[in-house]
Design a protein around this motif. Structure first.
Motif, mmCIF file in Angstrom:
data_model
loop_
_atom_site.group_PDB
_atom_site.id
_atom_site.type_symbol
_atom_site.label_atom_id
_atom_site.label_comp_id
_atom_site.label_asym_id
_atom_site.label_seq_id
_atom_site.Cartn_x
_atom_site.Cartn_y
_atom_site.Cartn_z
ATOM 1 N N ALA A 182 -14.973 20.892 60.450
ATOM 2 C CA ALA A 182 -15.250 19.634 61.251
ATOM 3 C C ALA A 182 -15.439 20.341 62.979
ATOM 4 O O ALA A 182 -16.067 20.193 63.769
ATOM 5 C CB ALA A 182 -14.211 19.207 61.239
ATOM 6 N N ARG A 183 -14.768 21.405 63.069
ATOM 7 C CA ARG A 183 -14.602 22.175 64.802
ATOM 8 C C ARG A 183 -16.393 22.800 64.744
ATOM 9 O O ARG A 183 -16.761 22.304 66.359
ATOM 10 C CB ARG A 183 -13.662 23.496 64.832
ATOM 11 C CG ARG A 183 -12.056 22.859 65.295
ATOM 12 C CD ARG A 183 -12.173 23.289 66.524
ATOM 13 N NE ARG A 183 -10.748 22.283 66.904
ATOM 14 C CZ ARG A 183 -10.002 21.793 67.255
ATOM 15 N NH1 ARG A 183 -11.240 21.059 68.468
ATOM 16 N NH2 ARG A 183 -9.308 21.352 67.501
ATOM 17 N N ARG A 184 -17.060 23.150 63.246
ATOM 18 C CA ARG A 184 -18.753 23.988 64.189
ATOM 19 C C ARG A 184 -19.154 22.526 64.295
ATOM 20 O O ARG A 184 -20.456 22.879 64.922
ATOM 21 C CB ARG A 184 -18.584 24.135 62.517
ATOM 22 C CG ARG A 184 -19.973 24.787 62.422
ATOM 23 C CD ARG A 184 -20.667 25.215 60.733
ATOM 24 N NE ARG A 184 -20.746 23.584 60.107
ATOM 25 C CZ ARG A 184 -20.626 23.441 58.883
ATOM 26 N NH1 ARG A 184 -20.809 24.455 57.916
ATOM 27 N NH2 ARG A 184 -20.756 22.442 58.302
ATOM 28 N N ASP A 185 -19.363 21.955 63.710
ATOM 29 C CA ASP A 185 -19.858 20.388 63.850
ATOM 30 C C ASP A 185 -19.395 19.853 65.243
ATOM 31 O O ASP A 185 -20.433 19.742 65.377
ATOM 32 C CB ASP A 185 -19.217 19.547 62.884
ATOM 33 C CG ASP A 185 -19.909 20.021 61.047
ATOM 34 O OD1 ASP A 185 -21.097 20.486 60.595
ATOM 35 O OD2 ASP A 185 -19.780 19.110 59.916
ATOM 36 N N HIS A 226 -18.900 29.343 62.150
ATOM 37 C CA HIS A 226 -19.903 29.984 60.826
ATOM 38 C C HIS A 226 -19.201 30.648 59.933
ATOM 39 O O HIS A 226 -19.251 30.232 59.229
ATOM 40 C CB HIS A 226 -21.263 30.365 61.774
ATOM 41 C CG HIS A 226 -21.631 29.047 62.194
ATOM 42 N ND1 HIS A 226 -22.558 27.598 60.931
ATOM 43 C CD2 HIS A 226 -23.176 28.719 63.363
ATOM 44 C CE1 HIS A 226 -22.971 27.168 62.543
ATOM 45 N NE2 HIS A 226 -24.189 27.319 62.639
ATOM 46 N N ALA A 227 -18.602 31.924 60.691
ATOM 47 C CA ALA A 227 -18.047 33.199 60.173
ATOM 48 C C ALA A 227 -17.163 32.801 59.363
ATOM 49 O O ALA A 227 -16.978 33.245 58.354
ATOM 50 C CB ALA A 227 -18.497 33.594 61.523
ATOM 51 N N ALA A 228 -16.458 32.349 59.923
ATOM 52 C CA ALA A 228 -15.293 31.314 59.268
ATOM 53 C C ALA A 228 -15.480 30.674 58.536
ATOM 54 O O ALA A 228 -14.562 30.900 57.168
ATOM 55 C CB ALA A 228 -14.293 30.741 60.807
ATOM 56 N N VAL A 229 -16.515 29.694 58.303
ATOM 57 C CA VAL A 229 -16.530 28.603 56.724
ATOM 58 C C VAL A 229 -17.059 29.448 55.918
ATOM 59 O O VAL A 229 -16.443 29.660 55.316
ATOM 60 C CB VAL A 229 -17.652 27.548 58.028
ATOM 61 C CG1 VAL A 229 -18.332 26.731 56.356
ATOM 62 C CG2 VAL A 229 -17.189 26.491 58.652
ATOM 63 N N PRO A 250 -27.929 24.610 69.560
ATOM 64 C CA PRO A 250 -26.911 25.348 68.634
ATOM 65 C C PRO A 250 -26.918 26.732 67.615
ATOM 66 O O PRO A 250 -28.157 26.409 66.957
ATOM 67 C CB PRO A 250 -26.702 24.266 67.756
ATOM 68 C CG PRO A 250 -26.670 22.913 68.359
ATOM 69 C CD PRO A 250 -28.014 23.740 69.270
ATOM 70 N N ALA A 251 -26.415 27.504 67.916
ATOM 71 C CA ALA A 251 -26.790 28.582 67.172
ATOM 72 C C ALA A 251 -26.825 28.670 65.218
ATOM 73 O O ALA A 251 -25.829 27.079 65.296
ATOM 74 C CB ALA A 251 -26.138 29.760 67.381
ATOM 75 N N VAL A 252 -27.144 28.545 64.278
ATOM 76 C CA VAL A 252 -27.289 28.764 62.918
ATOM 77 C C VAL A 252 -26.448 29.429 62.025
ATOM 78 O O VAL A 252 -27.038 30.775 62.779
ATOM 79 C CB VAL A 252 -29.066 28.815 62.093
ATOM 80 C CG1 VAL A 252 -29.954 27.222 63.297
ATOM 81 C CG2 VAL A 252 -29.610 29.389 62.736
ATOM 82 N N ALA A 253 -26.238 28.973 61.335
ATOM 83 C CA ALA A 253 -25.430 29.472 60.514
ATOM 84 C C ALA A 253 -26.667 31.354 59.919
ATOM 85 O O ALA A 253 -27.898 30.848 59.602
ATOM 86 C CB ALA A 253 -24.644 29.168 58.959
ATOM 87 N N GLN A 273 -21.267 28.834 72.612
ATOM 88 C CA GLN A 273 -22.633 29.533 71.419
ATOM 89 C C GLN A 273 -21.518 30.126 70.696
ATOM 90 O O GLN A 273 -21.304 30.320 69.020
ATOM 91 C CB GLN A 273 -23.118 30.042 72.129
ATOM 92 C CG GLN A 273 -24.623 28.872 72.464
ATOM 93 C CD GLN A 273 -25.252 28.395 71.064
ATOM 94 O OE1 GLN A 273 -24.843 28.125 70.475
ATOM 95 N NE2 GLN A 273 -26.602 28.211 71.838
ATOM 96 N N ALA A 274 -20.644 31.218 71.218
ATOM 97 C CA ALA A 274 -19.518 32.276 71.243
ATOM 98 C C ALA A 274 -18.804 31.612 70.063
ATOM 99 O O ALA A 274 -18.539 32.016 69.133
ATOM 100 C CB ALA A 274 -18.696 32.994 71.979
ATOM 101 N N ALA A 275 -18.153 30.056 70.021
ATOM 102 C CA ALA A 275 -17.132 29.533 69.643
ATOM 103 C C ALA A 275 -17.619 29.446 67.652
ATOM 104 O O ALA A 275 -17.277 28.987 66.948
ATOM 105 C CB ALA A 275 -16.415 28.338 69.932
#
Length: 139
Positions: free
Chosen positions: A45-48, A15-18, A61-64, A8-10
């Protein structure tokens, strides 16, 4: 930390990186725009993939967030490059946690993501750090 918590932290970091790469892409110099676009796509891609991982681990999954606070004002190409390096350092840190918290295939995926973030950080920063994923925690 459980594997689910680390995943979840990743996911939150991705999300923040995108979001952050949206800012980087808007400010970075033309000659580095393709690099920013490639990083943006890699983080998407990593987020998905992490959304699927969180579900597989039994979580939701945590939402953005609608927006993220940047660590500093990005007003020019140099600031965009600095932001990209910070984003990669932060992502590397959470993947370091996921490596420690998981096993099997998930650990391998987390290690690969950590390595990719560390390599991108070096490219943006122009120098490396001794222990990617851990260095930013010493500051």
């Amino acid at each position: 930390m459980s594997a689910l918590d680390a995943a979840q932290a990743a996911l939150a970091a991705e999300h923040a990186a995108v979001y952050g790469y949206g800012v980087v892409g808007g400010r970075v110099a033309e000659e580095r725009r393709a690099e920013a676009t490639a990083a943006y796509e890699a983080h998407r891609a990593r987020r998905d993939a992490l959304r699927r991982t969180v579900r597989d681990l039994g979580g939701t999954p945590a939402v953005a967030a609608a927006a993220y606070e940047l660590p500093f004002r990005v007003a020019d190409p140099a600031g965009a490059v600095r932001l990209a390096a910070v984003l990669e350092d932060r992502v590397a840190g959470v993947y370091s946690d996921l490596v420690r918290a998981s096993g099997g295939a998930l650990r391998g995926e987390a290690a690969a993501a950590l390595r990719e973030a560390a390599v991108r950080a070096v490219r943006w920063r122009g120098s490396d750090v001794p222990f990617p994923g851990l260095a930013e925690r010493a500051s």
